[in-house]
Scaffold this active site. Structure first.
Site, PDB file in Angstrom:
ATOM      1  N   GLY A 155       1.409   6.648 -20.031  1.00  0.00           N
ATOM      2  CA  GLY A 155       1.507   6.238 -18.627  1.00  0.00           C
ATOM      3  C   GLY A 155       0.130   6.074 -18.018  1.00  0.00           C
ATOM      4  CG  ASP A 156      -0.845   7.813 -15.184  1.00  0.00           C
ATOM      5  OD1 ASP A 156      -0.128   7.432 -14.249  1.00  0.00           O
ATOM      6  OD2 ASP A 156      -0.781   8.956 -15.673  1.00  0.00           O
ATOM      7  CD  GLU A 157       0.277   3.198 -20.010  1.00  0.00           C
ATOM      8  OE1 GLU A 157       0.803   2.964 -18.900  1.00  0.00           O
ATOM      9  OE2 GLU A 157       0.867   3.801 -20.924  1.00  0.00           O
ATOM     10  CE  LYS A 191       3.641   1.729 -16.744  1.00  0.00           C
ATOM     11  NZ  LYS A 191       2.705   2.804 -17.106  1.00  0.00           N
ATOM     12  N   GLY A 192       0.828  -1.230 -12.731  1.00  0.00           N
ATOM     13  CA  GLY A 192       1.067  -1.793 -11.401  1.00  0.00           C
ATOM     14  C   GLY A 192       0.132  -2.955 -11.127  1.00  0.00           C
ATOM     15  N   GLY A 251       4.086   6.155 -10.638  1.00  0.00           N
ATOM     16  CA  GLY A 251       3.212   5.841  -9.505  1.00  0.00           C
ATOM     17  C   GLY A 251       2.400   4.614  -9.863  1.00  0.00           C
ATOM     18  CG  HIS A 252       3.864   1.427 -11.241  1.00  0.00           C
ATOM     19  ND1 HIS A 252       4.956   0.730 -11.652  1.00  0.00           N
ATOM     20  CD2 HIS A 252       3.662   2.374 -12.189  1.00  0.00           C
ATOM     21  CE1 HIS A 252       5.405   1.225 -12.796  1.00  0.00           C
ATOM     22  NE2 HIS A 252       4.634   2.236 -13.138  1.00  0.00           N
ATOM     23  NE  ARG A 273      30.116  11.941 -22.444  1.00  0.00           N
ATOM     24  CZ  ARG A 273      30.681  12.247 -23.606  1.00  0.00           C
ATOM     25  NH1 ARG A 273      31.286  11.323 -24.296  1.00  0.00           N
ATOM     26  NH2 ARG A 273      30.633  13.480 -24.070  1.00  0.00           N
ATOM     27  CD  GLN A 331       8.101   7.150 -16.291  1.00  0.00           C
ATOM     28  OE1 GLN A 331       9.079   6.518 -16.623  1.00  0.00           O
ATOM     29  NE2 GLN A 331       7.800   7.349 -15.030  1.00  0.00           N
ATOM     30  CB  ALA A 350      -0.431   7.161  -8.496  1.00  0.00           C
ATOM     31  CD  GLN A 395      -9.410  17.195 -13.445  1.00  0.00           C
ATOM     32  OE1 GLN A 395      -9.591  17.933 -12.491  1.00  0.00           O
ATOM     33  NE2 GLN A 395     -10.219  17.158 -14.477  1.00  0.00           N
ATOM     34  NE  ARG A 396      -3.410   9.535 -13.836  1.00  0.00           N
ATOM     35  CZ  ARG A 396      -3.678   8.458 -13.092  1.00  0.00           C
ATOM     36  NH1 ARG A 396      -4.802   7.782 -13.287  1.00  0.00           N
ATOM     37  NH2 ARG A 396      -2.840   8.042 -12.187  1.00  0.00           N
TER      38      ARG A 396
HETATM   39  P1  IMP Z   1       9.074  13.966 -15.911  1.00  0.00           P
HETATM   40  O1  IMP Z   1       9.218  12.522 -16.230  1.00  0.00           O
HETATM   41  O2  IMP Z   1       8.776  14.241 -14.466  1.00  0.00           O
HETATM   42  O3  IMP Z   1      10.207  14.790 -16.440  1.00  0.00           O
HETATM   43  O4  IMP Z   1       7.771  14.524 -16.707  1.00  0.00           O
HETATM   44  C1  IMP Z   1       7.717  14.587 -18.129  1.00  0.00           C
HETATM   45  C2  IMP Z   1       6.322  14.227 -18.606  1.00  0.00           C
HETATM   46  O5  IMP Z   1       6.062  12.856 -18.337  1.00  0.00           O
HETATM   47  C3  IMP Z   1       5.206  14.997 -17.924  1.00  0.00           C
HETATM   48  O6  IMP Z   1       4.151  15.173 -18.845  1.00  0.00           O
HETATM   49  C4  IMP Z   1       4.747  14.044 -16.820  1.00  0.00           C
HETATM   50  O7  IMP Z   1       3.425  14.295 -16.424  1.00  0.00           O
HETATM   51  C5  IMP Z   1       4.880  12.734 -17.549  1.00  0.00           C
HETATM   52  N1  IMP Z   1       5.081  11.588 -16.649  1.00  0.00           N
HETATM   53  C6  IMP Z   1       6.216  11.228 -16.032  1.00  0.00           C
HETATM   54  N2  IMP Z   1       6.032  10.100 -15.335  1.00  0.00           N
HETATM   55  C7  IMP Z   1       4.768   9.733 -15.531  1.00  0.00           C
HETATM   56  C8  IMP Z   1       3.995   8.607 -15.084  1.00  0.00           C
HETATM   57  O8  IMP Z   1       4.459   7.710 -14.374  1.00  0.00           O
HETATM   58  N3  IMP Z   1       2.687   8.576 -15.506  1.00  0.00           N
HETATM   59  C9  IMP Z   1       2.174   9.523 -16.328  1.00  0.00           C
HETATM   60  N4  IMP Z   1       2.856  10.579 -16.769  1.00  0.00           N
HETATM   61  C10 IMP Z   1       4.155  10.676 -16.365  1.00  0.00           C
END
Ligand code: IMP
Length: 416
Positions: A14-16, A18-19, A42-43, A143, A223, A296, A301-302
């Site tokens: 994620g966080d590449e 994309k937005g 978060g885009h 379900r 993601q 976002a 912090q990443r």
């Molecule tokens: P969840 O999707 O909130 O259940 O989180 C599971 C994992 O995915 C965690 O490590 C989050 O930080 C990561 N994650 C979920 N959505 C994003 C995203 O949009 N960007 C980056 N990491 C994400």
């Protein structure tokens, strides 16, 4: 990317970016559709130096000719959507005739968020965004989910009561948390659904018509592939599919898209889990600070690391993807020395966190290229930058077709 339908998929955790890339690709698109994820995404879009962060509404919404869709594969929080519509309104963007929400979205309810928060307070946590994503997907595959359609047809109180019994039991007995009241949650849901009702409509049918009319369609994933429930770094993944395989069921139609993979030219990850190329020290600090590597959605912090080619190869193969949009070259190039993980000793990517922690990344080193001026031609990029891009292409076997070197729309260029 001349195909009628193009899908933009994250190739990392994620966080590449994309937005930004979807907003740019949407310039000549008529339709943009989200098919999975939820408001964990978060885009970030920067247009005319104004920043907008979207969590649910597709990133094509700032292109006025685009109609946007939230497909049934998206786990939908009605309050989050309500907030986002308000933010868009304040931004000056009217979505009332340009956004369609599938009635079959699974709803993320206060129960799911409360469970996510409670479980994350314990040992063995995943490091989730605490948005209720996991528990909502548990109910979906169990379900017993409440879908938007159920609330619109007033057919949900029984499902809600079952959820209240079951989830309150876990909240109270396992986590010592307070139970949530089904009556008031139901009343709030009715009010929230009434607000969204004018946007609710079929998603697959207009997309089928658009495809027949050769109108350009963009599919937007959230993601990233390494967070995919099947093929990511399990169990430190999200609860949804994050690859192109999630698109058809998430929209209700197979559009046979051409896939463009979005990758940052270094790697980041939020939350727990293996990170073979993770970096610490001064270079990490530089990438975090200069690259603004804070979530976002949650502002966490990443973690940062070098580009991981075996992980990228895995992600490309999974998505049947031969093209990459490579982002943030303006940030990485400012380091004097840059590493790329070319392979792991004796292994390829494994979709298992414990196995990933044992991998030994092998690196090659390249020189940086300094800051980048705004350029419109690939040939005008510094030679060291082009050498990096060309090495990534060679090592992944993919074409680097788009490069991004800043936040603005004018800081993206096509390589070919
Ligand atoms: P969840 O999707 O909130 O259940 O989180 C599971 C994992 O995915 C965690 O490590 C989050 O930080 C990561 N994650 C979920 N959505 C994003 C995203 O949009 N960007 C980056 N990491 C994400």
């Amino acid at each position: 990317m001349n195909a009628t339908c193009v899908a933009a998929i994250g190739l990392q955790w994620g966080d590449e970016g994309k937005g930004k890339i979807i907003d740019w690709l949407a310039e000549d698109a008529r339709h943009v559709a989200r098919f999975q994820g939820g408001h964990n995404a978060g885009h970030t879009l920067v247009v005319d130096e104004r920043e907008l962060v979207l969590h649910l509404v597709p990133s094509g919404i700032l292109q006025p000719q685009c109609h946007c869709y939230i497909g049934q594969g998206v786990a939908l929080s009605l309050p989050a959507l309500g907030e986002e519509l308000h933010t868009l309104d304040q931004f000056g963007t009217d979505v009332s005739t340009r956004l369609t929400v599938s009635p079959d979205c699974t709803l993320i309810l206060p129960y799911h968020q409360a469970l996510d928060v409670a479980r994350e307070g314990k040992a063995g946590k995943i490091g989730t965004t605490k948005r209720g994503i996991g528990p909502a997907h548990e109910d979906k595959v169990g379900r017993r989910a409440v879908r938007l359609r159920h609330v619109l047809t007033d057919d949900f109180r029984e499902r809600l009561a079952e959820m209240a019994d079951r989830i309150n039991c876990e909240l109270v007995n396992l986590h010592g948390a307070k139970p949530l009241d089904a009556q008031s949650i139901g009343d709030e849901l009715l009010a929230q659904a009434a607000h969204v009702r004018p946007l609710v409509g079929a998603v697959a049918t207009p997309l089928a018509t658009a495809k027949n009319n050769n109108e350009k369609i963009l599919l937007e994933a959230s993601q990233g592939t390494l967070l995919d429930i099947e093929q990511g770094s399990y169990p430190f993944v999200t609860s949804a599919g994050c690859t192109i395989a999630a698109a058809a069921p998430g929209l209700g139609i197979e559009l046979a898209p051409q896939v463009i993979g979005i990758a940052k030219c270094y790697t980041t990850r939020v939350g727990m889990g293996a990170f073979p190329t993770e970096l610490t020290g001064a270079d990490a600090e530089f990438l975090t600070t200069t690259g603004g590597e804070f979530g976002a959605t949650t502002a966490r912090q990443r973690r940062v690391g070098w580009l991981d080619i075996p992980a990228l190869r895995h992600a490309l193969a999974l998505n049947g993807c031969t093209q990459i949009a490579l982002t943030k070259l303006d940030i990485l190039g400012q380091l004097n020395e840059i590493k790329i993980c070319t392979n792991y000793a004796d292994s390829e990517w494994v979709p298992d966190d414990a196995a990933l922690t044992k991998l030994q990344p092998q690196y090659t080193t390249m020189p940086g290229w300094g800051t980048l001026a705004t350029v419109t031609d690939y040939a005008d990029l510094p030679a060291n930058c082009r050498a990096y891009v060309e090495l990534v292409a060679e090592l992944t076997g993919a074409e680097i077709s788009i490069i991004s070197h800043g936040k603005g729309r004018n800081e993206t260029l096509r390589c070919a």
